[in-house]
Design a protein around this motif. Structure first.
Motif, mmCIF file in Angstrom:
data_model
loop_
_atom_site.group_PDB
_atom_site.id
_atom_site.type_symbol
_atom_site.label_atom_id
_atom_site.label_comp_id
_atom_site.label_asym_id
_atom_site.label_seq_id
_atom_site.Cartn_x
_atom_site.Cartn_y
_atom_site.Cartn_z
ATOM 1 N N LYS A 203 -0.613 26.368 -10.430
ATOM 2 C CA LYS A 203 -0.116 25.251 -9.620
ATOM 3 C C LYS A 203 1.371 25.011 -9.859
ATOM 4 O O LYS A 203 2.145 24.791 -8.910
ATOM 5 C CB LYS A 203 -0.930 23.992 -9.923
ATOM 6 N N GLY A 204 1.777 25.047 -11.120
ATOM 7 C CA GLY A 204 3.195 24.874 -11.408
ATOM 8 C C GLY A 204 4.015 26.042 -10.916
ATOM 9 O O GLY A 204 5.104 25.873 -10.343
ATOM 10 N N PHE A 205 3.485 27.247 -11.097
ATOM 11 C CA PHE A 205 4.238 28.451 -10.745
ATOM 12 C C PHE A 205 4.456 28.563 -9.247
ATOM 13 O O PHE A 205 5.574 28.827 -8.785
ATOM 14 C CB PHE A 205 3.503 29.687 -11.268
ATOM 15 N N VAL A 206 3.405 28.381 -8.470
ATOM 16 C CA VAL A 206 3.527 28.533 -7.016
ATOM 17 C C VAL A 206 4.499 27.508 -6.449
ATOM 18 O O VAL A 206 5.198 27.769 -5.457
ATOM 19 C CB VAL A 206 2.138 28.446 -6.349
ATOM 20 N N GLY A 207 4.588 26.344 -7.094
ATOM 21 C CA GLY A 207 5.549 25.336 -6.668
ATOM 22 C C GLY A 207 6.997 25.758 -6.837
ATOM 23 O O GLY A 207 7.898 25.179 -6.218
ATOM 24 N N ILE A 215 16.815 28.300 -9.005
ATOM 25 C CA ILE A 215 17.654 29.465 -9.284
ATOM 26 C C ILE A 215 18.559 29.156 -10.478
ATOM 27 O O ILE A 215 19.189 28.100 -10.548
ATOM 28 C CB ILE A 215 18.505 29.849 -8.059
ATOM 29 N N GLY A 216 18.584 30.093 -11.433
ATOM 30 C CA GLY A 216 19.397 29.898 -12.632
ATOM 31 C C GLY A 216 18.762 29.007 -13.677
ATOM 32 O O GLY A 216 19.408 28.656 -14.666
ATOM 33 N N GLU A 217 17.494 28.647 -13.485
ATOM 34 C CA GLU A 217 16.797 27.738 -14.399
ATOM 35 C C GLU A 217 15.645 28.455 -15.102
ATOM 36 O O GLU A 217 15.129 29.464 -14.619
ATOM 37 C CB GLU A 217 16.240 26.527 -13.640
ATOM 38 N N ALA A 218 15.240 27.891 -16.248
ATOM 39 C CA ALA A 218 14.087 28.389 -16.997
ATOM 40 C C ALA A 218 13.064 27.273 -17.137
ATOM 41 O O ALA A 218 13.429 26.089 -17.252
ATOM 42 C CB ALA A 218 14.518 28.886 -18.377
ATOM 43 N N PHE A 219 11.785 27.657 -17.128
ATOM 44 C CA PHE A 219 10.694 26.683 -17.200
ATOM 45 C C PHE A 219 9.576 27.233 -18.084
ATOM 46 O O PHE A 219 9.285 28.433 -18.045
ATOM 47 C CB PHE A 219 10.080 26.436 -15.806
ATOM 48 N N HIS A 220 8.941 26.349 -18.844
ATOM 49 C CA HIS A 220 7.604 26.689 -19.327
ATOM 50 C C HIS A 220 6.605 25.839 -18.546
ATOM 51 O O HIS A 220 6.934 24.769 -18.040
ATOM 52 C CB HIS A 220 7.453 26.508 -20.844
ATOM 53 N N ALA A 270 1.080 30.745 -35.825
ATOM 54 C CA ALA A 270 1.128 29.982 -37.073
ATOM 55 C C ALA A 270 2.067 28.784 -36.977
ATOM 56 O O ALA A 270 2.059 27.908 -37.845
ATOM 57 C CB ALA A 270 1.559 30.888 -38.237
ATOM 58 N N VAL A 271 2.862 28.750 -35.908
ATOM 59 C CA VAL A 271 3.814 27.660 -35.699
ATOM 60 C C VAL A 271 3.239 26.709 -34.643
ATOM 61 O O VAL A 271 2.797 27.149 -33.589
ATOM 62 C CB VAL A 271 5.175 28.210 -35.208
ATOM 63 N N SER A 272 3.212 25.420 -34.942
ATOM 64 C CA SER A 272 2.689 24.462 -33.962
ATOM 65 C C SER A 272 3.445 24.585 -32.638
ATOM 66 O O SER A 272 4.666 24.795 -32.624
ATOM 67 C CB SER A 272 2.805 23.034 -34.498
ATOM 68 N N ALA A 273 2.708 24.467 -31.547
ATOM 69 C CA ALA A 273 3.305 24.603 -30.212
ATOM 70 C C ALA A 273 2.896 23.407 -29.357
ATOM 71 O O ALA A 273 1.771 23.344 -28.866
ATOM 72 C CB ALA A 273 2.859 25.905 -29.560
ATOM 73 N N VAL A 274 3.819 22.458 -29.223
ATOM 74 C CA VAL A 274 3.622 21.270 -28.392
ATOM 75 C C VAL A 274 4.767 21.258 -27.384
ATOM 76 O O VAL A 274 5.940 21.258 -27.776
ATOM 77 C CB VAL A 274 3.624 19.981 -29.229
ATOM 78 N N PHE A 275 4.440 21.226 -26.099
ATOM 79 C CA PHE A 275 5.450 21.431 -25.062
ATOM 80 C C PHE A 275 5.725 20.157 -24.265
ATOM 81 O O PHE A 275 4.804 19.449 -23.870
ATOM 82 C CB PHE A 275 4.993 22.536 -24.103
ATOM 83 N N ASP A 276 7.004 19.932 -24.015
ATOM 84 C CA ASP A 276 7.451 18.888 -23.089
ATOM 85 C C ASP A 276 7.520 19.523 -21.703
ATOM 86 O O ASP A 276 8.351 20.395 -21.448
ATOM 87 C CB ASP A 276 8.828 18.389 -23.536
ATOM 88 N N ASN A 277 6.626 19.111 -20.810
ATOM 89 C CA ASN A 277 6.547 19.690 -19.466
ATOM 90 C C ASN A 277 7.269 18.845 -18.413
ATOM 91 O O ASN A 277 7.013 19.002 -17.215
ATOM 92 C CB ASN A 277 5.080 19.876 -19.067
ATOM 93 N N SER A 278 8.168 17.991 -18.854
ATOM 94 C CA SER A 278 8.817 17.097 -17.888
ATOM 95 C C SER A 278 9.672 17.865 -16.882
ATOM 96 O O SER A 278 9.811 17.445 -15.728
ATOM 97 C CB SER A 278 9.656 16.043 -18.618
ATOM 98 N N LYS A 279 10.217 19.018 -17.275
ATOM 99 C CA LYS A 279 11.087 19.748 -16.355
ATOM 100 C C LYS A 279 10.286 20.339 -15.200
ATOM 101 O O LYS A 279 10.665 20.163 -14.029
ATOM 102 C CB LYS A 279 11.862 20.852 -17.084
ATOM 103 N N VAL A 284 8.408 20.376 -9.688
ATOM 104 C CA VAL A 284 7.153 20.519 -8.922
ATOM 105 C C VAL A 284 6.319 19.265 -9.192
ATOM 106 O O VAL A 284 5.431 19.258 -10.047
ATOM 107 C CB VAL A 284 6.387 21.795 -9.337
ATOM 108 N N PRO A 285 6.588 18.176 -8.483
ATOM 109 C CA PRO A 285 5.935 16.887 -8.797
ATOM 110 C C PRO A 285 4.413 16.926 -8.700
ATOM 111 O O PRO A 285 3.737 16.132 -9.368
ATOM 112 C CB PRO A 285 6.534 15.934 -7.750
ATOM 113 N N GLU A 286 3.873 17.839 -7.898
ATOM 114 C CA GLU A 286 2.413 17.891 -7.763
ATOM 115 C C GLU A 286 1.739 18.602 -8.929
ATOM 116 O O GLU A 286 0.498 18.611 -9.032
ATOM 117 C CB GLU A 286 2.024 18.591 -6.459
ATOM 118 N N PHE A 287 2.526 19.195 -9.833
ATOM 119 C CA PHE A 287 1.917 19.926 -10.946
ATOM 120 C C PHE A 287 1.259 18.977 -11.936
ATOM 121 O O PHE A 287 1.864 18.026 -12.417
ATOM 122 C CB PHE A 287 2.958 20.765 -11.693
ATOM 123 N N LYS A 288 0.007 19.272 -12.228
ATOM 124 C CA LYS A 288 -0.728 18.581 -13.279
ATOM 125 C C LYS A 288 -1.812 19.519 -13.784
ATOM 126 O O LYS A 288 -2.545 20.109 -12.989
ATOM 127 C CB LYS A 288 -1.351 17.282 -12.764
#
Length: 334
Positions: A203-207, A215-220, A270-279, A284-288
């Motif tokens: 859902k996030g990707f297709v958006g 363009i020129g941006e990175a996202f997780h 082994a490293v904790s992975a907690v992501f801020d998905n605000s970007k 893509v406001p419909e992403f959830k």
């Protein structure tokens, strides 16, 4: 839009392919045709090997695309070949990187797209970083329209995700649980991790497809659900109808016994992975993300049970787990 996926039938990409077609885009998949059962109805397949640049150039010479996505570029040579093939020939090129490229160890527990890219433990991640740098330099120098996406641990029907499992025969972990055998969990099982279902990632990707501001941006793109590794293994056990017999071992011990684990543990799990998905939510406001891990892994186990040909076990992996457990317990007794 007319969209080209290089790959498009893998663990993550098959869900994205399905949603891309459902959204009404014209989808073309360029791959070797080895996983035809995962091609969504309505997509067109061009059979070819992206590593053969001259052959692919001929295959695509009469094609034009609004978006090109490479799901299987792992090294700078792969990215350089894509620049040769697609520079000036697409409005957007999306590179699939990896969240394992983020700094290890982290300076701050919450990962954003601005977290530095640095992984001294895993060559796979360093190669992804080098690809990103090459493509961003092409954007900054020549306007190459790159967007970078960094998936973290993303699973679906065909993957039983864990820190230690057989990649080729993932049912091995469930089989081991159901036999009551001991299940290794790295560390004390309390570090934090994020599991993302491929349908949520899609859902996030297709958006982002055709999004001019990307363009020129990175996202997780990940779930917002945060779990401990003990919770993850217990959810897999619950989906399999058992209480798993968990054994905790330090990552130091595991990597000393099996150096091949260094990248996947010290360089990732082994490293904790907690992501801020605000970007991604801003673009893509419909992403959830709507699929909690307990629900998603239940679907996965049901899928495997409905496809008994996939319920094979990896005896070499099982033997390796038994050997590490035996060595660990012998060390404790001594």
């Amino acid at each position: 839009m007319k969209v080209l996926f290089i790959g498009g039938t893998g663990l993550i990409s098959e869900a994205v392919s399905k949603l891309t077609v459902a959204k009404g885009h014209e989808l073309v998949l360029l791959n070797r045709g080895a996983r035809s059962s995962f091609v969504p109805e309505g997509a067109r397949v061009l059979v070819g090997d992206i590593r053969d640049v001259n052959a692919v150039s001929q295959l695509l010479k009469d094609e034009e695309f609004d978006v090109v996505v490479d799901w299987i570029a792992f090294t700078p040579d792969h990215a350089q070949n894509d620049l040769k093939l697609f520079a000036g020939k697409t409005k957007q090129y999306i590179y699939i990187s990896s969240a394992s490229a983020y700094q290890k160890p982290l300076q701050h527990y919450l990962v954003t797209e601005e977290t530095p890219l640095e992984n001294p433990f895993w060559q796979y991640s360093r190669d992804k970083i080098a690809c990103e740098q090459l493509l961003m330099e092409a954007y900054q120098t020549n306007g190459f329209p790159v967007t970078i996406v960094r998936p973290s641990y993303t699973y679906g029907d065909t993957m039983i995700p864990a820190s230690l499992n057989s990649w080729q025969y993932p049912w091995s972990l469930v089989d081991r649980m159901r036999q009551g055998k001991k299940i290794i969990v790295h560390g004390d099982g309390a570090s934090l991790w994020t599991m993302t279902h491929n349908s949520d990632f899609a859902k996030g990707f297709v958006g982002l497809l055709g999004h001019p501001d990307a363009i020129g941006e990175a996202f997780h793109i990940t779930s917002d659900e945060v779990l401990t590794w003990d919770q993850i293994y217990k959810a897999i056990g619950a989906a399999a109808g058992v209480e798993p017999n968990l054994v905790h071992m330090s990552s130091d011990f595991l990597c000393a016994r099996n150096p091949e684990l260094v990248g996947g543990l010290f360089g990732d799990k082994a490293v904790s992975a907690v992501f801020d998905n605000s970007k991604i939510k801003r673009f893509v406001p419909e992403f959830k993300a709507n699929v909690p891990f307990a629900e998603g892994i239940k679907r996965t186990v049901e899928y495997f049970e409905a496809h008994p040909e996939r319920c094979q076990t990896d005896e070499a992996w099982n033997a390796a787990m038994d050997a590490m457990i035996e060595a660990f317990e012998a060390g404790i007794r001594s």
